[in-house]
Design an enzyme around this catalytic site. Structure first.
Site, PDB file in Angstrom:
ATOM      1  N   LYS B  26       0.832  -1.196   0.000  1.00 24.21           N
ATOM      2  CA  LYS B  26       0.000   0.000   0.000  1.00 24.21           C
ATOM      3  C   LYS B  26       0.867   1.246   0.000  1.00 24.21           C
ATOM      4  O   LYS B  26       0.628   2.201  -0.751  1.00 24.21           O
ATOM      5  CB  LYS B  26      -0.904  -0.053   1.233  1.00 24.21           C
ATOM      6  CG  LYS B  26      -2.253   0.569   1.034  1.00 24.21           C
ATOM      7  CD  LYS B  26      -3.151   0.306   2.247  1.00 24.21           C
ATOM      8  CE  LYS B  26      -3.735  -1.100   2.258  1.00 24.21           C
ATOM      9  NZ  LYS B  26      -4.110  -1.553   3.610  1.00 24.21           N
ATOM     10  N   GLY B 105      -6.498 -10.165   8.356  1.00 19.69           N
ATOM     11  CA  GLY B 105      -6.044 -10.567   9.678  1.00 19.69           C
ATOM     12  C   GLY B 105      -5.128  -9.507  10.257  1.00 19.69           C
ATOM     13  O   GLY B 105      -4.878  -9.450  11.458  1.00 19.69           O
ATOM     14  N   SER B 808       8.961 -40.519 -24.585  1.00 20.39           N
ATOM     15  CA  SER B 808       7.824 -39.778 -24.050  1.00 20.39           C
ATOM     16  C   SER B 808       7.636 -40.180 -22.586  1.00 20.39           C
ATOM     17  O   SER B 808       7.410 -41.352 -22.287  1.00 20.39           O
ATOM     18  CB  SER B 808       6.568 -40.090 -24.856  1.00 20.39           C
ATOM     19  OG  SER B 808       5.462 -39.427 -24.272  1.00 20.39           O
TER      20      SER B 808
END
Lengths: 919, 919
Positions: B26, B105, B808
Site C-alpha cells: 500500500k 487478519g 515420451s
C-alpha cells in the site's frame, strides 16, 4: 624360421603357459607343465589365431603353417628317436582341440595318428605285440574316420558288434589279434565306402586333415550353439588351438601303467595322496570300470620307484600351482609321463580345509585362500543336506524356498503340530496349502515347512528363511485336504504322521526318510572367515526379528542386526489377537488400549535382542506392511461366516458342535478359541467378530498393496502405533543401559519418500525420548535413520541425509519400484520368459540389478554423503546375502550388508573377496 | 536528518514505488501514485524495518522514529495549511497497516486520528456542519478504541443500538447531530471504563499508540495463523509498514463525492469507463448499499469538470501501469483525490480481450500480454459453465473429474441411453455407480457422466476428459439402483428421465436444469494463442484416441497427437466381443483369428486419425493395460452366473424370461445379446462363456496390477498382439501416403524397462515393415520410440536412446513408481492427510513433482541426449496440461507436452510463459 608376427605353432618347450587365449587352455597347460620340468610327452600347439585365419580365409590354412608343423614334427622325431611314417620305428601322435574355455561340443581327440599299413608293421616290430598294434590301428581308423572324415560311428559299430557276436565275446578285451586285424580291414572298407576314396596312408595328409577338422569344428553347429547358450563371447574364447602330442602307452607290459590322482583327498581336503591306477592299461580302461583300479598307495609296494617319482610329481605340482591338482599320468616302460593336470574339484568342506592348510604350509597366502572359494558354495556347510551318495526319486518338486534338508512326520495344521510335539516329541514337517501369520506357532515346532502354493516370497518362504528352517514352497502337485488330514500327490496319499523328507536347497520332496548329512561349521571355516573379516571393508549384519534369530545370527558371525522387522514380533499366537483388536478398533481409545498391551511385550523382545547382540548395533524397522496383511483374506472370512451361520442354524446339541470343532480350530485361528464355543451365544459372538473383521478387510482393500498405505504412511496416519514402538525401543535401551549392558539400537523408518516424513516422525521420537529420559532417569542411546526403498528417497538423498543418521537400502522394494515389477506377479507370469528370451540375464530379485537399481543406489550414496560425509549406509533385503550383489555394494562404498542369518558366512567371504579384487 | 541507514519514515513524495518489502504494498503504491503526479492526499509511510526493530526490541519504538514522524507531520501541516491538534483548523489523518502482501487478519484502518474535544470544535468551525463533525468524532473514538486500545466492538455497539432504538431510527443516517454528540460522550465513557483511563486527548499520543498497535498486530495470533495457513514466508513479506495519510472527505457538501471505477469494463474487457459514485458521501456509503450509486457516465453531465479530470486520471493510470486499474477516488470541495489504485480483477474473457487490445493500443507488448493471464484461468472459456449469476444449492457433490457444466435427462445404462437418444434426441446424462469399457457407447450419446463411485482416475473420469465431456465422479451420497431405474440422494429420488445439471469443474450436482453459459473460444483468444505459439519452445500435442478426439484437438490448436491409446479403440460395442475372444482364447490360432478381425478395424481408425492430423505427427502407443482390464470383475461374473443358473432352473416359459431380460441386458453387456437368449440351450451357452471368462479372470489375477503383466511385457509374451497393431499403423501409413497425404506416425512402446525390450520389438517392426513395403509397394514413413514411465527406463536412458528415436515420459505411472504410491489407493487413503499435514505441498498426480520425479526426468534427458543430441523428448499424461509442470518441462528442455484436447490452449499459453520467464 617364420617371424613372431606370423608364428602359428609353438613347441611345448616354448609356448607361454599364461597365453590361454592364443594356445587354448590345454595347450598353455602342456607348455607350462613341460617348462617346469614335468615329463610331458613332447609336442606342440597350433594357435587359435591360425584357426581364425583358416576360417576367415574360407577354410584355407594360413601360409607357412604346414611348414611350421613339419619343422615341429622334425623336432619331435629328434626328441623321440622315432620317425613320422617310419616303417620300423614310427612316431605316433595325438591331435586334440583346445580353446581358451573348456567347451563340450568341440571335437574329440584323435589318437595314434601316423598309423598306416606300413607303420603298423613298425609298431608290431617295436612292441612285439601284434594285438596291441592292431588294437591301436583299428582305434585310429575309427577315430579319424569319425572326427576328420565325418563318418557316423554307426558304420563302424555295426561290423564291430557283428564280429564280437560271432566270437561270442562281450567285452572288447576278449577280441584276439586276429579279430582286431579283421576289424581294421573292415574299417578301411567302411571309410572307402563312406568317403568314396581310400583311407589316407600319408601321415602328413592325416595330420593336415585332422588339423582342418579341429579348426572347422569351432564354427560347427554344436560349438556355436554351446557358446550362445552359455554366453561365451569372443573376449572369453575365440577360435580353437590344436595340440599335437607324442603318443605314450600304459598298456605295453607290466612295466607300464596309467592312473589319475589328486594331490589331496578331494572329499575331505586331508593332505594325503589320493588316486588310483591300473598296470598295463590305457587311460580309458580306468574310466570304463571293466578292471578295478588299485588305490594309489598300493603302488608304493608294487612299483616303489615309480611311486617315489609320483610323490615327487605330486609335490612339484602343488608347489608350482599353489593349488590341489587333479592329474593324469602314464608309465611307459618304466618312464613316468604327466599327461594333464588341472585344479582339483573338491566339495566345500575340502576347499575350506585345504585353504587353511595351504596357508599354514606356506603354499598360498591368506588372500589367495579367501579367493579360492566361491562364497555361494559355503551353503553346503551351513545347512543339513541330503546324503549325496543316496539316489532317490523325488515325489514332487516345488520351489527351493529356504535351503537345507529335513525329515519329519507330516502334520497339517499348526495347532496339531504343537500338540503332537508336546506328546510325542517326534520331528514334524508342517504341510499346508499356504501359511498365514496365525500358523507361526506351527513353524516353531516343525523341522521344515512344505506348501503347495506360493512362491519364494510367500509367507512360508520368508518366515522359514528367517528361522533358518528348510522350506519347499509351491509344490504344485500336492493337493492338501486339511479337514481329512491328508494330501494327494497323483496316486500317492500322505496321511498325518507319514514320514517325508524335503530338500529346501533343490525343492525336492521325498516319501519316507532320506538320510541327511549334518551342517558342518568347521574350525577351518571359522579360521577362514576370521581372515575374511580382516580384509573386508563391508560389515556383515543379519536380518533377525526375534531373540532366537539373533542368537543364531551371532553364531554365524553377524556383526549386528541390520534389520529387525518389528511386525514379525506380532506373529505369535498370544499376540495376534491383540494386533487384530488394534486394527479392527474404530476409535483411537480402543486402538490405544490394544497398543498399551503390546508395549510391554515388544519392549521385552527388544531387551532380549539388545542383550543378545550387545554391544553390536540392532536396527529396528518400525511397522512396515499394510495392516491388512495381518487379517485373513476376504474369501476366507466369507467361508468362515457361511460355516458359522450354518453351524448356528443346525445347532441342536453338543454332537453337532463336536463335529464342527476341528473345522473351527483350523479356520478360526487364535481369534476365538474353540473351547469357548459351547453355546450358540458364543457362536453369535464369533459371527459378530468375523463380520467386524470382514468389514475392516473390505475397508482396507487396496488395488496395489505394494504401493499402498504402509510403512511411514501408516506411522503418520496412526502415530500411536509408531509411538508405541519407539517407546518400546527407548525403554528397552534404558533398561539395558541401567544394567551396564552396552546397546546401540537404531530406529529405522520404512517406505520414506520425502524428508518431511522423517521430520514428522522425529517430532514423536524426540517427545518420547524426553518422556523416557525423565521417567527412567537415563538418556537412551540410539540412532535414527531411513530405509531407502522408494525411488524418490534415492532422488532426495541429500534432503533425507539432513534428517537421518543412517540409510539402509531395501533393495527388494526398490527393485520392484525401479522395474515396475510386482515380484509376486512377475515371478509367476513373465520373468521366466524374460530370462529365457535373454531380455533379462538374471532375476533382479535374486541378483541386484547394478545397471538400474544399482545406479540409483550409487547416486543416492553420492548425494547423501555429499551432505553427511562418511554416513553409515547399508543394504538389507535378500540381495544383501548374494555374492555378486555384495561385490556391487562394496564398489559403491556401502558400510554394511544385512542378510538372513545363515547367509552371513557367505556374505562375509563375499565381502572379503570384493575388497581383495578391488585392491 | 537521520542518515539513510536508520531512516524509518518516507514521505509519499520520496518513497520508492518499487520498494514493496520496505514500504509495504500500500505504501509503495501511494508513493508511486504521488510521484507520477496523481493528486494523492499528502502522507508518509513508516517502514517494515521499523516494525521488525520494534518487535525485536521487545515492543520499543526504534530510536529517532518519533522525531522522524514529527518532522513528517510538520511537512503535512505545511502542505495542508492545517495544524495537528489545532483547535481552529485541525489536521486529521488516517493510519493503516500494509505489508508486502495483502493479508487479511492485519489490523483495520483508523480514520480521523487527531480528533479530540478541541479539534472537534475546529472541525465544526471549518465545516459549519456539527453533525458531520460529531459523526467523524464518534467514528474515530470507536475505531481507535477497538484497534489501538483493544476494546471489543460489543461495548460500543450496545449504547449505539440503544439510542437508535430510543430514537426509532433504523439507519445510522437517521441520527441527528444531537444523537451523535450523545453517542460520542457515551463512547468516551466506554473507553474510560474499559481501559481505566480517559481517552487520549493528545494527538501525538494517539498517533504513537496507533503506530504501536499496527506494529503489534504483525505478531498477533490472527496474522501469524494466516501466514502459516497460506505459506507466507519472510522472503515474501516480513513486518508491516504504517501509512499515515491526510484525511479527505467526500461528504462535506454537494461539491463532494466519492466513487470506485475500473479503467475498462471488467466483465467484458470493453474499453469503456466503468464505475459508480455518490455525491456527498463517504467511501463506506458506496459499499454499504444504502444509497444507490450512480453509473460513472452520469457524472459527465452532473459534474462535467470533475468528470473530465476523472477521464484524465483514468488515462494516466492505464498509461502508467500498462494494466487495467481498479481505483478509488474522493472529491472534496471540487478537488479530485485518488486514494488507491490496483490492477483490476477481471474474468478470463475480459483478460483475454484487454490483453489483445492493450497490445493493439501500444500500451503493452505481446510478451506482457501473454504473461498477464493465468493459463489455468482459460478453462473458463473452454468449457460451458454454470451461469455465475444463478445461485442454487447443490444436491450432491463429487469429485470434479472433467470440467464443464451440462444439463440432461438421467439415464442409468448405456444401451437405454443409445435407444433414448435415437427416439427422443433429448440431452442425456449417464448416471452409474461406476462405468466400464462396455459402457462406452453410452458416453457418446450423453452430454455428461455422473458416477457414485471412483476417483479422478476412474474409467468414467479418464474417458470423459478424453472426450471433453463434463464428469462428476464418486458422488458418494448417490445410491444407484439400476434395475429399478432410479437413484436416491438422501430423501430425494431421481427417476429415469428426470432433469439434472452437473458441474464437472466444481463437482456439484443439481436437481433440474440450471442455466449454463457456453464456452467462448473467442477471436481474441485465438490471436493471443497464436502469439503464444510464436514464443513457446515447447510444442503442444493432444492425447486423442479416436478420430473424433483428434478433430476436437485440432480445434484447440494441437500440433499433433502425443498419445493415442490404442486399447481405447477396442472399447466399442462391436469391438469388445472380439477383444474378449482374443483374451479368452487358449491357443495362438484362436487368438490370431480374433486379431485378424481386429486388424482392418484398427487400420481404418489409424487412416482416419492420420488423415485428420496430416501433416502433423501422431504417436501411437501399443497396447498398455493388463488385459484383465478388458474383462468384467470376478464378483460381477459370479453374480451373473448365479443369476443365469437361477434363470435356467426356473425357466418355464417366456414370462420368466421376459422378467429377467432387463437384468441380463445390463449385466451381460455386449458379449451375449439378449435377443438370443430365447431358449435354455442359449442360456447354457451364456453360462459356458461366462465360466470361460471367469476362469481367465482368475488366471490373470495380479496382486499389484499396476506393476504387473502389461505394456511391452504383454507385447513380448503375445507378440501377435503387437504385430497386429504395428501392421495396422504401417498399412494405414501406406494407404495415406499412396493418396498423397503426408503422415508422420510414431510407434511408441509402453512400460519399457530395458533396451532389450525395444530390440525385441524392433525385430517384429522391421519384419512387418518389410512385408508391408513389399505388399504395398511403398515404404511406410514412421518413427519408433519408447515411453519413459518406468524408473529403470530413466536410469537406462543412454541405452534406450540407442534404440529409440524419441522418448515420451508417462508421468502418471512414473510418479506412482517414484513415490511407491498407487494413485487409486493414495488419493483415497493417505494423500489428503499428507497434504493437510504439510508433508506434501501438492498432489503429485496433479502437479509434477519437480524435486523427485522431475529430477529423474532431467537425468534421463541428459543421458538420452548425451547419446542422441537433440533427441525428441516429450511428456504425455495429465501433467502435460498443468502450467507449473509445463514450466518444469520447458526448464529441462523437453520438445513437447501432450495433454487432453481441451487443455491444449492452457498448455500453449503456459509453454509461452515458460519461455518468456526463462529468457
Amino acid at each position: 624360421m617364420t617371424n613372431q608376427q606370423n608364428k602359428y605353432v609353438y613347441s611345448f618347450t616354448e609356448g607361454d603357459g599364461k597365453a590361454r587365449q592364443l594356445l587354448g587352455g590345454k595347450g598353455a597347460n602342456l607348455c607350462e607343465m613341460t617348462q617346469i620340468g614335468l615329463n610331458v610327452p613332447p609336442g606342440f600347439t597350433i594357435t587359435t589365431k591360425a584357426c581364425l585365419t583358416y576360417l576367415d580365409q574360407n577354410n584355407t590354412l594360413p601360409d607357412g603353417l604346414i611348414q611350421e608343423v613339419k619343422d615341429q614334427m622334425s623336432a619331435l622325431e629328434k626328441a623321440t628317436g622315432k620317425g613320422f611314417g617310419d616303417a620300423h620305428n614310427p612316431l605316433l601322435v595325438s591331435v586334440r582341440s583346445g580353446s581358451a574355455m573348456s567347451m563340450p561340443g568341440m571335437m574329440d581327440t584323435i589318437l595314434n595318428l601316423g598309423m598306416n599299413r606300413e607303420t603298423l608293421q613298425g609298431e608290431i616290430e617295436q612292441t612285439g605285440d601284434e594285438r596291441f598294434a592292431y588294437d591301436a590301428y583299428r582305434r585310429f581308423i575309427q577315430l579319424f574316420g569319425k572326427i576328420a572324415l565325418g563318418i557316423d560311428d554307426m558304420h563302424f559299430d555295426e561290423p564291430f558288434e557283428a564280429i564280437k557276436k560271432r566270437e561270442g565275446v562281450k567285452e572288447d578285451v576278449g577280441l584276439s589279434a586276429e579279430n582286431l586285424k579283421e576289424i581294421a580291414a573292415l574299417f578301411l572298407d567302411v571309410v572307402h565306402a563312406q568317403t568314396g576314396r581310400a583311407f589316407p596312408e600319408d601321415p602328413y595328409e592325416q595330420l593336415e586333415l585332422a588339423i582342418k577338422a579341429v579348426f572347422g569344428s569351432w564354427s560347427g553347429k554344436r560349438a556355436v550353439d554351446y557358446r550362445r547358450e552359455f554366453h561365451i563371447t569372443p573376449d572369453m574364447a575365440n577360435g580353437t588351438a590344436v595340440n599335437v602330442c607324442t603318443m605314450v602307452f600304459g598298456n605295453r607290459g607290466n612295466d607300464c601303467a596309467t592312473g589319475v590322482a589328486f594331490t589331496r583327498n578331494p572329499g575331505t581336503g586331508e593332505n594325503v595322496f589320493y588316486g588310483e591306477y591300473l598296470v598295463n592299461a590305457q587311460g580309458e580302461d580306468v574310466v570304463a570300470g571293466i578292471r578295478t583300479p588299485k588305490p594309489i598307495a598300493q603302488m608304493e609296494t608294487e612299483m616303489p620307484e615309480m611311486y617315489r617319482q609320483l610323490e615327487e610329481l605330486r609335490s612339484k605340482l602343488e608347489t608350482h600351482y599353489s593349488e590341489i591338482q587333479d592329474f593324469e599320468f602314464t608309465i611307459e616302460k618304466g618312464i613316468l609321463y604327466c599327461l594333464q593336470t588341472r585344479n582339483g574339484k573338491m566339495n566345500t568342506q575340502a576347499m575350506v580345509r585345504t585353504s587353511v592348510e595351504l596357508v599354514e604350509e606356506g603354499l598360498i597366502n591368506k588372500e589367495q585362500a579367501l579367493l579360492r572359494i566361491a562364497p555361494e558354495s559355503l551353503e553346503q556347510m551351513l545347512f543339513p543336506r541330503l546324503d549325496p551318495n543316496i539316489k532317490v526319486k523325488p515325489l514332487a518338486t516345488g520351489l527351493p524356498a529356504s535351503p537345507g534338508a529335513a525329515c519329519g512326520h507330516v502334520v497339517f495344521d499348526a495347532d496339531r503340530a504343537v500338540a503332537q510335539k508336546k506328546t510325542s516329541g517326534k520331528p514334524l514337517i508342517l504341510l499346508r496349502e499356504e501359511t498365514k501369520p496365525e500358523d507361526i506357532h506351527g513353524f516353531f515346532v516343525s523341522e521344515a515347512i512344505l506348501t503347495s502354493r506360493g512362491g519364494k516370497t510367500s509367507h512360508a518362504a520368508v518366515v522359514a528363511r528367517g528361522m533358518g528352517k528348510p522350506c519347499v514352497a509351491g509344490a504344485e502337485g500336492i493337493e492338501v485336504d486339511v479337514m481329512a488330514r491328508r494330501a494327494h500327490i497323483g496316486d500317492v496319499v500322505i496321511k498325518e504322521g507319514d514320514m517325508i523328507t524335503i530338500d529346501g536347497t533343490s525343492g525336492n520332496v521325498y516319501l519316507g526318510e532320506v538320510a541327511t548329512v549334518e551342517a558342518e561349521f568347521s574350525e577351518e571355516l571359522k579360521t577362514l572367515l576370521s581372515w575374511a573379516d580382516e580384509r573386508a571393508h563391508l560389515k556383515v549384519m543379519a536380518n533377525a526379528d526375534i531373540p532366537e534369530d539373533a542368537e543364531r545370527a551371532l553364531k554365524y558371525g553377524a556383526m549386528g542386526i541390520g534389520l529387525c522387522r518389528t511386525e514379525r514380533m506380532f506373529n505369535a499366537a498370544e499376540r495376534l489377537p491383540i494386533v487384530l483388536e488394534m486394527i479392527v478398533s474404530d476409535t483411537l481409545e480402543q486402538r490405544q488400549d490394544a497398543l498399551d498391551r503390546l508395549l510391554p511385550i515388544q519392549r521385552q523382545d527388544f531387551i532380549e535382542l539388545f542383550k543378545t547382540m550387545s554391544p553390536r548395533p540392532v536396527t529396528v524397522r518400525l511397522l512396515d506392511p499394510p495392516i491388512h496383511e495381518f487379517l485373513p483374506s476376504e474369501n476366507q472370512l466369507i467361508d468362515d461366516l457361511i460355516q458359522l451361520r450354518h453351524l448356528k442354524d443346525t445347532m441342536r446339541g453338543s454332537e453337532v458342535l463336536t463335529a464342527t470343532l476341528s473345522l473351527l480350530s483350523t479356520k478360526n485361528g487364535a481369534l476365538q478359541p474353540i473351547q469357548q464355543l459351547a453355546d450358540s451365544s458364543l457362536v453369535d459372538e464369533a459371527i459378530e467378530k468375523k463380520e467386524a473383521i470382514l468389514k475392516k478387510v473390505r475397508a482396507l482393500f487396496e488395488v496395489n498393496p505394494m504401493l499402498g498405505h504402509r510403512g511411514v504412511r501408516l506411522g503418520i496416519t496412526f502415530p500411536e502405533i509408531y509411538a508405541m514402538q519407539i517407546r518400546a525401543v527407548l525403554e528397552a535401551a534404558c533398561a539395558c543401559q541401567k544394567k551396564g549392558i552396552e546397546v546401540h539400537p537404531e530406529i529405522m523408518i520404512p517406505q520414506v519418500c520425502t524428508s518431511e516424513e522423517l521430520r514428522n516422525i522425529k517430532v514423536h521420537v524426540e517427545a518420547i525420548r524426553q518422556q523416557v529420559e525423565e521417567s527412567e532417569g537415563i538418556a537412551p542411546i540410539f540412532k535414527f535413520g531411513s530405509m531407502m526403498e522408494v525411488v524418490r528417497a534415492c532422488m532426495r538423498a541429500e534432503q533425507l541425509a539432513e534428517e537421518a543418521e543412517f540409510f539402509s537400502f531395501g533393495t527388494n522394494d526398490l527393485t520392484q519400484a525401479t522395474f515396475s515389477f510386482s515380484r509376486e506377479d512377475a515371478e509367476n507370469k513373465f520373468l521366466p520368459m524374460y530370462n529365457e528370451a535373454g531380455i533379462l540375464q538374471d532375476n533382479p530379485f535374486e541378483v541386484l540389478d547394478a545397471n538400474g537399481v544399482g545406479k540409483l543406489m550409487e547416486l543416492a550414496v553420492k548425494w547423501g554423503r555429499g551432505v553427511k560425509p562418511g554416513m553409515k549406509i547399508g543394504i538389507c533385503g535378500e540381495h544383501g546375502g548374494h555374492p555378486a550383489s555384495i561385490r556391487f555394494c562394496h564398489s559403491i562404498g556401502l558400510t554394511y550388508v544385512s542378510c538372513s542369518g545363515p547367509r552371513v558366512p557367505i556374505a562375509r567371504l563375499a565381502a572379503a573377496q570384493a575388497a581383495l579384487l578391488d585392491s
